[in-house]
Design an enzyme around this catalytic site. Structure first.
Site, mmCIF file in Angstrom:
data_model
loop_
_atom_site.group_PDB
_atom_site.id
_atom_site.type_symbol
_atom_site.label_atom_id
_atom_site.label_comp_id
_atom_site.label_asym_id
_atom_site.label_seq_id
_atom_site.Cartn_x
_atom_site.Cartn_y
_atom_site.Cartn_z
ATOM 1 N N ASP A 1 17.581 -36.215 119.469
ATOM 2 C CA ASP A 1 18.780 -36.696 118.794
ATOM 3 C C ASP A 1 19.132 -35.779 117.622
ATOM 4 O O ASP A 1 18.256 -35.257 116.928
ATOM 5 C CB ASP A 1 18.534 -38.118 118.269
ATOM 6 N N GLU B 1 20.575 -32.903 121.871
ATOM 7 C CA GLU B 1 21.939 -33.264 121.514
ATOM 8 C C GLU B 1 22.390 -32.311 120.409
ATOM 9 O O GLU B 1 22.248 -32.595 119.219
ATOM 10 C CB GLU B 1 22.017 -34.716 121.029
ATOM 11 N N ASP C 1 28.112 -42.471 122.178
ATOM 12 C CA ASP C 1 28.905 -42.039 121.030
ATOM 13 C C ASP C 1 30.371 -41.832 121.389
ATOM 14 O O ASP C 1 31.270 -42.227 120.655
ATOM 15 C CB ASP C 1 28.359 -40.721 120.467
#
Length: 606
Positions: free
Chosen positions: A325, A352, A436
């Site tokens: 992340d 990410e 997201d």
């Protein structure tokens, strides 16, 4: 005062920092530790403050009109990039030499959405919901399932982690998580943990009232540092470093703990340039994340104890891979170290890394997105190709092309696909939406989102099929299946999204899941994988045609509303077989000239 002001994003500089991504949070009053105990009301207020920060800051990509967003429509052929592709050690590997090659044929699924923490259907926990869906995932052909953050968190969604070894979360209990992971492994599906290690919420205030003390109450009795260096901070770190073993030796617990060892992390575990929590560690090696303290990955003890936690998730809990992340928050070399020391370079680890897109001054996406994919390639190079990255550049261009009717965008100046897929497909994880970007997130206008009335078919905050994501950069809903037709027929490693590929939170979804399952079957039967060769035959405003060489057959893909294909492009019915079609897309196949003919239509019907 300053900490509170920073956390609320009071300054314009903080509020305009569009490249930093924050997540909406729901406060939970967790209290751990025996140093300066805090009451639950205080913890709740702190959680609400952080949640407010996340909500106010937004999570949109580069905002149109900002200095970093303005760009040019000119995009010359990338001669230097072609040279880089040939000379980069990481990218020069052939598939037979690439440790990551075992993932080339993988199809990944994000096995949750933004509101999954609220539970599944019929009152089940999300872990139970996912476990019940495993036969469906096997039938679709999913190889890897990305699971939500596993640890207790200040936010219900899991992205403000606090107690790392506590696996009881709103998604379900530790027992349910272990049962789910065991069932996935038994089904031949690799479970991937969402690893949030850029930042971490402290559970105790220091003598100045700042949240900078991590009690680590449920950490192992002693964890030696993951590396010997001079960057460790504090007496605790020095004590553990003196008796530490190398992370590569995998024997970090063989030494007895020093008599003065303290499991607690203090301000030394936070980077010194954190503008809100004012740590005492090393300088940050990446971007700041204002909602929680940024951890100091240059600190040997922090790195070693995170490594031990990841190994525990692998060896004891059963995870097989990591989704890193907010990888912009720390140097790529640390992502490589965590991947190499806790799984292997063969595991499907993915980062990410969400870079800036380039925008025109009028708010439209610039034609040339080379800076965006260059940034991703630079990060992957710095990680020595140890993991893949989500292909935000392909998402950016694809959704602009289908929403504006500008399919010419899908061929760059070199005749290649315009995203990371066109430059480094063996490390490109393509996707349409995630927790997201998808959904509508309550529809806050002006933050890269679209406003919808509550309860409408597009979703409303808290209900309907659109309430499953934050909606920061969503793919046009009416073109989702077309988007999947693109990523599932092209190079790279596609990642499906649960609400699209399985079911919406309200148990709706129509035929989208069935369409996606058929596209997955076509990909599998044709033998398309990350490094498949592609030839873009046509890319005009209303039509895109490409041919992809699979291991078993050749695939032709047509996107766009136009149907009058030129004769030299239109697949002849006596050679090509139509496999599937839908609104704005069609796929055909023909046998490879060097292989034995296969009846793919018959195989797909079985």
């Amino acid at each position: 005062g300053r900490e509170l002001a920073c956390s609320r994003g009071a300054t314009a500089a903080t509020a305009d920092r569009a490249r930093i991504r924050f997540r909406t949070s729901i406060a939970r009053p967790w209290t751990i530790g025996d140093r300066r105990p805090i009451d639950r009301s205080n913890a709740r207020r702190e959680g609400e403050r952080r949640a407010s920060t996340v909500r106010e800051m937004g999570n949109s990509p580069s905002k149109p009109g900002s200095p970093s967003a303005a760009g040019t429509t000119e995009c010359a052929p990338s001669t230097s990039r072609a040279e880089d592709l040939a000379t980069s050690p990481a990218r020069a590997l052939r598939a037979t030499d690439d440790a990551y090659a075992g993932n080339y044929a993988s199809v990944m699924l994000q096995g949750f959405h933004w509101t999954s923490c609220e539970g599944g259907l019929d009152g089940r926990t999300w872990y139970a919901e996912l476990r019940a869906s495993i036969p469906e995932l096997v039938k679709t052909g999913v190889n890897v399932v990305w699971l939500p953050p596993p640890s207790q968190s200040v936010s219900a969604e899991g992205y403000l982690p606090q107690s790392l070894y506590d696996l009881n979360t709103p998604y379900g209990s530790e027992r349910e998580l272990r049962e789910l992971i065991a069932a996935l492994n038994a089904a031949g599906i690799a479970p991937m943990a969402d690893v949030v290690i850029n930042h971490r919420c402290a559970d105790t205030q220091d003598e100045n009232g700042k949240w900078r003390i991590f009690s680590n109450a449920n950490f192992p009795a002693y964890v030696a540092s993951g590396a010997d260096d001079d960057e460790a901070r504090g007496a605790d770190a020095s004590a553990s470093a003196s008796a530490s073993a190398s992370a590569e030796d995998h024997d970090e617990n063989e030494n007895a703990p020093p008599s003065n060892f303290d499991k607690t992390w203090g301000p030394w575990a936070i980077v010194k340039d954190d503008p809100c929590f004012e740590g005492e560690g090393n300088m940050d090696t990446g971007d700041v994340f204002d909602a929680a303290p940024d951890l100091d990955h240059a600190n040997a003890r922090v790195r070693g104890e995170l490594t031990t936690w990841l190994r525990w998730l692998r060896d004891d809990v059963g995870f097989a891979a990591w989704r890193f992340d907010y990888a912009r928050g720390y140097a790529a070399k640390y992502a490589k170290a965590y991947a190499a020391d806790t799984t292997s370079l063969r595991a499907m680890n993915v980062a990410e890394y969400w870079p800036e897109a380039t925008w025109e001054e009028d708010g439209t996406l610039a034609t040339c997105q080379n800076p965006m994919r260059q940034s991703m390639c630079d990060w992957l190079d710095a990680a020595d190709g140890a993991c893949a990255a989500f292909d935000f550049a392909t998402k950016a261009v694809l959704q602009e092309a289908v929403s504006r009717g500008e399919y010419w965008r899908l061929r760059d100046a070199d005749g290649k696909p315009p995203g990371l897929m066109g430059w480094w497909p063996q490390r490109a994880v393509t996707f349409i939406d995630n927790h997201d970007t998808g959904g509508n997130g309550g529809g806050v206008p002006g933050e890269g989102r679209t406003e919808f009335p509550r309860g409408s078919g597009s979703g409303g905050s808290g209900s309907g099929s659109g309430s499953y994501g934050q909606g920061h950069w969503r793919f046009p809903p009416e073109h989702r299946v077309l988007g999947y037709a693109y990523i599932l027929s092209h190079p790279g490693m596609p990642c499906l999204f649960w609400p699209h590929a399985v079911r919406m939170p309200d148990d709706s979804g129509g035929d989208m899941a069935a369409d996606i399952a058929r596209l997955c079957a076509i990909r599998r039967e044709v033998g398309i994988q990350a490094d498949s060769a592609i030839t873009i035959v046509l890319a005009e405003a209303d039509m895109y045609v490409a041919r992809i060489e699979g291991a078993h057959a050749e695939l032709a893909v047509k996107l766009g509303p136009r149907y009058d294909l030129p004769e030299e492009i239109l697949p002849a019915t006596d050679v090509w077989t139509l496999l599937t079609s839908g609104e704005g897309y069609a796929l055909w196949s023909r046998p490879k000239r060097s292989s034995k003919p296969r009846n793919l239509e018959e195989e797909l019907s079985r």
